[in-house]
Design a protein around this motif. Structure first.
Motif, mmCIF file in Angstrom:
data_model
loop_
_atom_site.group_PDB
_atom_site.id
_atom_site.type_symbol
_atom_site.label_atom_id
_atom_site.label_comp_id
_atom_site.label_asym_id
_atom_site.label_seq_id
_atom_site.Cartn_x
_atom_site.Cartn_y
_atom_site.Cartn_z
ATOM 1 N N LYS A 437 -26.816 4.581 -0.967
ATOM 2 C CA LYS A 437 -28.040 4.027 -0.234
ATOM 3 C C LYS A 437 -28.686 4.918 0.778
ATOM 4 C CE LYS A 437 -26.421 -0.718 -0.851
ATOM 5 N NZ LYS A 437 -25.879 -1.905 -0.354
ATOM 6 N N ILE A 438 -28.158 5.652 1.348
ATOM 7 C CA ILE A 438 -28.412 6.417 2.436
ATOM 8 C C ILE A 438 -29.431 7.361 1.852
ATOM 9 C CG2 ILE A 438 -27.635 8.372 4.289
ATOM 10 C CD1 ILE A 438 -25.195 6.900 4.562
ATOM 11 N N VAL A 439 -28.801 8.313 0.687
ATOM 12 C CA VAL A 439 -29.796 9.255 0.004
ATOM 13 C C VAL A 439 -31.228 8.404 -0.542
ATOM 14 C CG1 VAL A 439 -29.899 10.705 -2.127
ATOM 15 C CG2 VAL A 439 -27.891 10.414 -0.635
ATOM 16 N N VAL A 440 -30.970 7.386 -1.030
ATOM 17 C CA VAL A 440 -32.173 6.445 -1.470
ATOM 18 C C VAL A 440 -33.244 5.965 -0.510
ATOM 19 C CG1 VAL A 440 -32.908 4.462 -2.744
ATOM 20 C CG2 VAL A 440 -30.719 5.493 -3.526
ATOM 21 N N VAL A 445 -38.256 7.222 2.671
ATOM 22 C CA VAL A 445 -38.762 7.647 4.101
ATOM 23 C C VAL A 445 -39.507 9.013 4.176
ATOM 24 C CG1 VAL A 445 -38.381 7.986 6.629
ATOM 25 C CG2 VAL A 445 -37.238 6.027 5.355
ATOM 26 N N ILE A 446 -38.848 9.950 3.749
ATOM 27 C CA ILE A 446 -39.392 11.076 3.534
ATOM 28 C C ILE A 446 -40.533 11.397 2.756
ATOM 29 C CG2 ILE A 446 -38.938 13.807 2.978
ATOM 30 C CD1 ILE A 446 -36.021 13.414 3.493
ATOM 31 N N THR A 447 -40.498 10.588 1.625
ATOM 32 C CA THR A 447 -41.763 10.662 0.627
ATOM 33 C C THR A 447 -42.870 10.062 1.496
ATOM 34 O OG1 THR A 447 -40.341 10.574 -1.160
ATOM 35 C CG2 THR A 447 -42.730 9.996 -1.547
ATOM 36 N N ILE A 448 -42.869 9.105 2.195
ATOM 37 C CA ILE A 448 -43.946 8.339 2.770
ATOM 38 C C ILE A 448 -44.322 9.276 3.796
ATOM 39 C CG2 ILE A 448 -44.508 6.274 4.126
ATOM 40 C CD1 ILE A 448 -42.506 4.853 2.679
#
Length: 525
Positions: A437-440, A445-448
């Motif tokens: 879940k942390i990776v997902v 967040v990084i993509t946004i």
């Protein structure tokens, strides 16, 4: 499909000698055609071409001036014309030892024959160079007082030391009408910073002297121009002193530098890639044979691609082929899938059955994407797309029809492993990142966050930065540009038409427009 490929496997597994000869023969034939292809190291092939640029490209390709090699002599002690000419004489003498087939012309001093040829052109076609204002001046020149004054000046010139040179011009044009047309030459001068000294082309401050070599071959024929360029560079270094520095520069030098750097970069990156992949595969399979067999489809694919490009095109961009080497990682996946799957199943039929269709589908989509580049207007992108697509097709065909025959030779232990010992690589690739879940959440967040910066990406508009130049060549360009900056900023205007008359009329129209821009001080000349 998998049943058909398996039948092919069974057919040749019982006829190994025939299979071996067929593979070797096919590789030999493809290798022969691949070796015939001509690689063109021209950076401008990346520039989009259409109907509007086709005629301009045709003119530029036949414009010999763009291929000239300039030898720039600079005096480090200020005005030192005599030393410049003396050094230039040495350079010119050294250049005379060059093979005649390496260059078509060396321009050092403007000879009397050149001046005579220019004069003859204006003399024989005088009406074409005269304007209405010139005819008004001629009417004044043929008045009685003007004729008497001009003839007296002609007589004085004939009695002077220069009379031996000027005599032939005075006999043909005693009233000095031709100079009215010769003044038109001033309007086409690229730079007012130059003059002649004893026939040599020097700057007005007498600190710089230029020599020009016209190579026998186009600038993109780097292999044929290399001996000439190497000789000129070595001669320039040998004859340079503390007083006079000599720097050669030209399009052929830049092309050669690009070609050599391209070969170095391609060799380096490909070597590093192959070593890294070989080490990774070696750690996984712990066997030498799989490493060799896994790379065979890649080699076959690239050979197949070059052979196809030779048959369809004959000439291909070397830069596109070098960039196409990036498909190495994609092409190697086909063979890697086969060996990885066979390592666990140890069954050729099951391996073929499980992988043939998925690999065909994956290859079709990837090849289709690369072939889509043919719809662009850049020739280099066409070459890149076709080279990559044909490479993948060749790699896939080799993987499906040849690799199954080699699978059984890849592992010493042919028995099925009852207990598979899980290695570090197995654990690494089997880890499910989508379950973390942390990776997902972090990825989301990084993509946004990155979306806010995506619109700020800029595109390089300076074509010069696409071309590689070493420090020596870049400095030579900089120093030459400081002397002749106006020529470097010049814009060439070409007039074309269905007939010569139509082109001349269009040229006259453009000329009048340019004159109006000059009067508005929007252009310099």
């Amino acid at each position: 499909m998998q049943n058909w490929t398996y039948l092919v496997y069974l057919f040749f597994s019982k006829r190994k000698l025939i299979f071996t000869f067929l593979v070797i023969g096919l590789c030999g034939l493809l290798g022969y055609y691949a070796s015939k292809i001509k690689l063109e190291e021209d950076i401008t092939r990346f520039v989009p071409r259409d109907k509007n640029t086709a005629s301009i490209n045709s003119i530029l390709e036949n414009l010999k001036s763009k291929d000239k090699l300039v030898i720039h002599l600079t005096s480090t002690l200020g005005d030192n014309t005599e030393k410049l000419v003396e050094t230039a004489d040495s350079v010119y003498s050294a250049l005379q030892t060059l093979p005649k087939e390496s260059y078509s012309d060396i321009t050092y001093k403007i000879s009397d024959n050149t001046m005579q040829s220019v004069y003859d052109i204006f003399y024989n076609n005088l009406p074409f160079f005269l304007s209405d204002k010139d005819y008004s001046r001629i009417s004044n020149l043929i008045s009685a007082d003007s004729i008497q004054y001009t003839l007296r000046k002609d007589y004085e010139a004939l009695l002077s030391p220069s009379g031996m040179v000027l005599g032939k011009f005075i006999k043909r044009d005693p009233l000095n009408i031709v100079p009215l047309a010769l003044k038109k030459m001033e309007s086409i001068k690229l730079d007012e910073n130059f003059e002649t000294h004893d026939g040599a082309i020097v700057t007005k401050d007498h600190k710089h002297l230029l020599m020009f070599i016209t190579p026998a071959f186009a600038s993109n024929e780097t292999g044929k121009n290399k001996p000439l360029i190497d000789f000129v560079k070595n001669t320039s270094k040998k004859l340079s002193t503390n007083e006079i520095t000599i720097e050669p520069f030209g399009a052929c030098m830049v092309s050669l530098g690009n070609a050599e750097q391209l070969r170095k970069d391609t060799t380096l990156t490909t070597t590093i890639t192959i070593i890294c992949i070989a080490l990774l595969i070696g750690l996984y399979f712990k066997n030498v044979l799989p490493i060799v067999f896994i790379f065979l489809p890649v080699v076959f694919g690239m050979t197949f691609s070059l052979a196809m490009l030779f048959l369809f095109k004959g000439v291909v961009s070397a830069i596109a082929v070098a960039a196409g080497a990036a498909v190495l990682g994609v092409a190697i996946n086909y063979s890697l899938h086969f060996f990885t799957h066979y390592k666990h199943t140890r069954d050729v039929k099951e391996t073929i059955s499980d992988l043939t269709v998925p690999m065909l589908i994956g290859c079709t989509t990837t090849v289709g994407a690369f072939f889509g580049l043919v719809f662009t207007k850049s020739e280099a992108l066409h070459d890149f797309g076709q080279f990559a697509a044909f490479s993948l097709i060749g790699a896939l065909l080799f993987s499906i029809f040849v690799l199954p025959q080699l699978l059984k030779f890849s592992f010493r232990n042919k028995a099925i492993e009852t207990e598979h010992k899980e290695t570090f690589l197995d654990k690494l690739v089997s880890y499910r990142l989508d379950k973390n879940k942390i990776v997902v959440v972090s990825s989301l967040v990084i993509t946004i966050a990155l979306c806010f910066f995506a619109s700020n990406v800029g595109f390089e508009t300076d074509m010069n930065k696409m071309s590689f130049m070493d420090e020596e060549t870049r400095l030579a360009e900089k120093h030459l540009d400081e002397v002749n900056n106006f020529a470097a900023r010049s814009v060439y205007v070409f007039a074309t038409g269905k007939t010569t008359e139509e082109a001349m009329q269009l040229n006259e129209f453009v000329y009048k427009k340019l004159v109006s821009l000059k009067q508005a001080e929007q252009i310099k000349k």
